[in-house]
Each structure stands twice: as C-alpha cells, then as structure tokens.
Design an enzyme around this catalytic site. Sequence first.
Site, mmCIF file in Angstrom:
data_model
loop_
_atom_site.group_PDB
_atom_site.id
_atom_site.type_symbol
_atom_site.label_atom_id
_atom_site.label_comp_id
_atom_site.label_asym_id
_atom_site.label_seq_id
_atom_site.Cartn_x
_atom_site.Cartn_y
_atom_site.Cartn_z
ATOM 1 N N HIS A 1 0.813 -1.235 0.000
ATOM 2 C CA HIS A 1 0.000 0.000 0.000
ATOM 3 C C HIS A 1 0.833 1.266 0.000
ATOM 4 C CE1 HIS A 1 -4.166 1.378 0.229
ATOM 5 N NE2 HIS A 1 -3.645 2.471 0.761
ATOM 6 N N ASP B 1 0.189 5.485 -1.499
ATOM 7 C CA ASP B 1 -0.808 6.382 -2.110
ATOM 8 C C ASP B 1 -0.225 7.371 -3.116
ATOM 9 O OD1 ASP B 1 -3.496 5.811 -1.168
ATOM 10 O OD2 ASP B 1 -2.689 6.147 0.831
ATOM 11 N N GLU C 1 -8.570 0.740 -3.421
ATOM 12 C CA GLU C 1 -8.846 0.919 -1.991
ATOM 13 C C GLU C 1 -10.276 1.414 -1.762
ATOM 14 O OE1 GLU C 1 -6.545 3.746 0.252
ATOM 15 O OE2 GLU C 1 -6.900 2.666 2.114
ATOM 16 N N HIS D 1 -13.869 1.500 2.222
ATOM 17 C CA HIS D 1 -12.924 2.427 2.841
ATOM 18 C C HIS D 1 -13.571 2.924 4.130
ATOM 19 C CE1 HIS D 1 -10.318 6.061 3.322
ATOM 20 N NE2 HIS D 1 -9.437 5.095 3.192
ATOM 21 N N HIS E 1 -9.687 -1.992 6.565
ATOM 22 C CA HIS E 1 -10.752 -0.970 6.609
ATOM 23 C C HIS E 1 -12.150 -1.511 6.885
ATOM 24 C CE1 HIS E 1 -8.885 2.868 5.762
ATOM 25 N NE2 HIS E 1 -8.138 2.315 4.828
ATOM 26 N N HIS F 1 -3.123 -3.234 4.621
ATOM 27 C CA HIS F 1 -2.442 -2.322 5.555
ATOM 28 C C HIS F 1 -3.218 -2.280 6.872
ATOM 29 C CE1 HIS F 1 -5.345 0.043 3.304
ATOM 30 N NE2 HIS F 1 -5.140 1.146 3.985
ATOM 31 N N ASP G 1 1.682 2.100 3.841
ATOM 32 C CA ASP G 1 0.697 3.179 3.653
ATOM 33 C C ASP G 1 1.322 4.572 3.705
ATOM 34 O OD1 ASP G 1 -1.669 4.421 3.112
ATOM 35 O OD2 ASP G 1 -2.665 3.939 4.993
#
Length: 422
Positions: free
Chosen positions: A46, A48, A150, A177, A218, A239, A346
Amino acid sequence: MAGSAVLANYLLAGVRAATEDALVPDPKLLDRAKALLEKAPLIDTHNDLPSMLLETKAGDLTSFDMSKVQSTLCADIPRLREGRVGAQYWSVFIESATQRTHTSLHEALREFDVALRFIRSRPELEQARTADDIDRIHQSGRIACLLGVEGGHMIENSPAALRIFHELGARYMTLTHWDNVDWADSATDRPEHYGLTEFGERLVKEINRLGMFADISHVSADTMRDTLRVTRAPVIFSHSNAFAIDPHPRCVPDDVLRLMPNNGGVVHVNFIGAYVSPKNSEWQEKRTTAVKDLHARLDTDEAIAKGIADWEKANLPPRGTISDVADHIDHIRKVASVDHIGIGADFFEAVPDSMVFGLENVTRYPFLFAELLRRGYSDDDVLKIAGRNHLRAMRQMEKIAAELQKSEPPLITEGLRAKWRA
Ligand SMILES: [Zn+2]
C-alpha cells in the site's frame, strides 16, 4: 506563535532526539537486513502515490523528475531503491464520500490512468500482473508495480466494473474504505449490514473467480469474518495492525488473526502512528473529554474549533516507534504464525508526521527488519515477512482462480443501490 505551541514544539524536538537515539540499529544487523531485502523481494502492498500525483500537479507527470528525490511526494525511484523495495502495490484511492455524488467510478478511472501513466513513464518500473511477474521483474533489477483498489465503492455496485479493474491490473480490492458500501460494513461507520450482504458474498466469490485478493483492511470485524467464511482463496489485509496492541477499529482482532492459517492469507502491517501506538486509545479518550469540556464552556463554533486546535497542539497524538511496529509483528506471529505477516506501510504524504518515528519514508524498511533480526527473527522469517508470504498467497489465489474459471460463469447481476444513496 502561541506559547502552548512553542512548548509543544520544544517537547516534540526533545521526544524526537530521544526516540531517534534509541532507534539506531547495530550496523551489522542493518547490513544483514539490506542483503536479505535484496533477495526477498520486498513487497509493500500500500502506497498512495497516485493520489499525490493527481493532487499536487493534477496528474501532469512532466512536473516531476522521478529519477531524483521528490520532496513533495511520498515515493520516487532513488528512495524506493534505498529502501530496497522490490515490488509496490500503488493504491487506486478515491474518498468513499463520492458515493453520494455517484462520481466514484469516474474518479477511480482518473486514478488508474495516472498510476498506469506513471508506471509506463520510467524504465526502472514494470507492471506486474502475476506472482511470476513479480519474481521476473525483481530479478531483472526493475521495481515491479501492481495496483490495488482501496474501496469497493469505486465499482458502483457493478461486477462489470470489477472485471474491468482486473483487466487494468488491479490485484486486490479493499471491500470498503471509511464508509459502508451498499453490500459491506466499514470499521469506521455505524453497523448497517452487520458484515457482508448476500450480494457482498457474491462479489467476494467473483473476486476469487477473477484472480484478485479480497482485501479486508478498513472493513468491520463482522465483514472480516463473513469474508473469511465465504472466500475460496487467501485474502489479504493490505495495511492493518493488531487490535490487541492498539485497540483501534481499523485493527484486526485476535479471533480473526486465528483464522489466517486456515485461509492462507497475509496481514500486511502499516506504519501509521494512529494504528500502531498502544497509547492511541488513551489519547483519543483524553481528546473526547477535552472536546466535551470545550462544548460546555464555549459558545461559538469558531471558539470551539480554535480550542480543539490548541488542545491538539499542546497534546500531540502518540506516534509510536519502529519498536511498536515490531510489537504488532510479534503479536501476529504469536497468534497467526510468521507465515501470515507482510508489509503494507501506507505512505501517503510528503511530510512524515503521521508515520511512526524511524519509519518516516520509503527508505526506512531495512531499519524495521534490523529490529526484527535483533529480536531473534531468522533470515528465513525476514524473507517471508518481506515478500515470500505474499508470493505464496498470490500463487495460491491465482491457482484457485484458474480452477474456478473452468466451472463458474461470471457474475452479471448488478447490485442495487440503497434507498438513501439513490
Ligand atoms: Zn487506508
């Protein structure tokens, strides 16, 4: 600058110096960790960067020279190299609030586009679609790049969209999420379906048939349990950390960790302070009390907002350290075994204030593995956690998909929209 902020900064500087001193590893262990990560390969599930590329320069890649360190981004080629990253899942992420405006799918396509343009813009990168691809690309000296979606809101209840995402290279989809979707509950929303709906179960089976991981980071603990009940293939947490160490709803409870050996999946631990530090829940409680007090004492929204901001400056949230991340890994090893642990850091911002001390950016992975070696983890354990557990789960997931495709037709029923979202 207000007096309390000066004091807070002074204290923070003191904490930083003390914590960083404590985090200097034995150079021999650090060298051993680096050598093992060269072999592994190190797979992080993960990061971003695609969102950052869209947010900082609207996806104009000519604005960045990724062959040099980019201080406004959370990754670039030199820092990925220094961190010994062999394979990276880039996150395709759109806020789940886009469900309300029915713009999730449109925005997701912009994320796929920028991620794919980025991967194709550099000779050091190559897109991987299979576990064999990851090994081959790593051995060629390039960084294998994969995509993870995600949030299930991005398919807008359409298995057709899910299949197109798979065609584009997505190899996991996080079922939710921050908000619930029409077919699954999130860890950070109110209970609505109490896990997966019947359509949610069918989507997990379609994910199995396609050859993607169902990612249960999540999601609510009920959704984790439902997914583990219906899946035919290994799942991942892309994550997530251990609830027993940091009781945040985003973390994984022990009864779910205990299901991992039977499933064959992998819990990839992250480096975000709020999901790592065992002191986090105590800080949240203190903040709630302070906010209640401010509401009782102050009249206007502005005064309350300023009061909360001042309180947060004077009471910085606990960030945690490398050692805390290693405690999560120790715990998951104890409950689920070393065969079910991976890494999903992450990284999501240029300023590293949300990440734990010592793991601030993508150069720092070897420091975590040096700490594991110091704790007595074997070379084989390090190789497994770095990437071999993920490769094992991925090969099993691919094999099951190939079998299912012989006997099962694609899911073509579209899901219904909940009334309040229609
Ligand atoms: Zn996330």
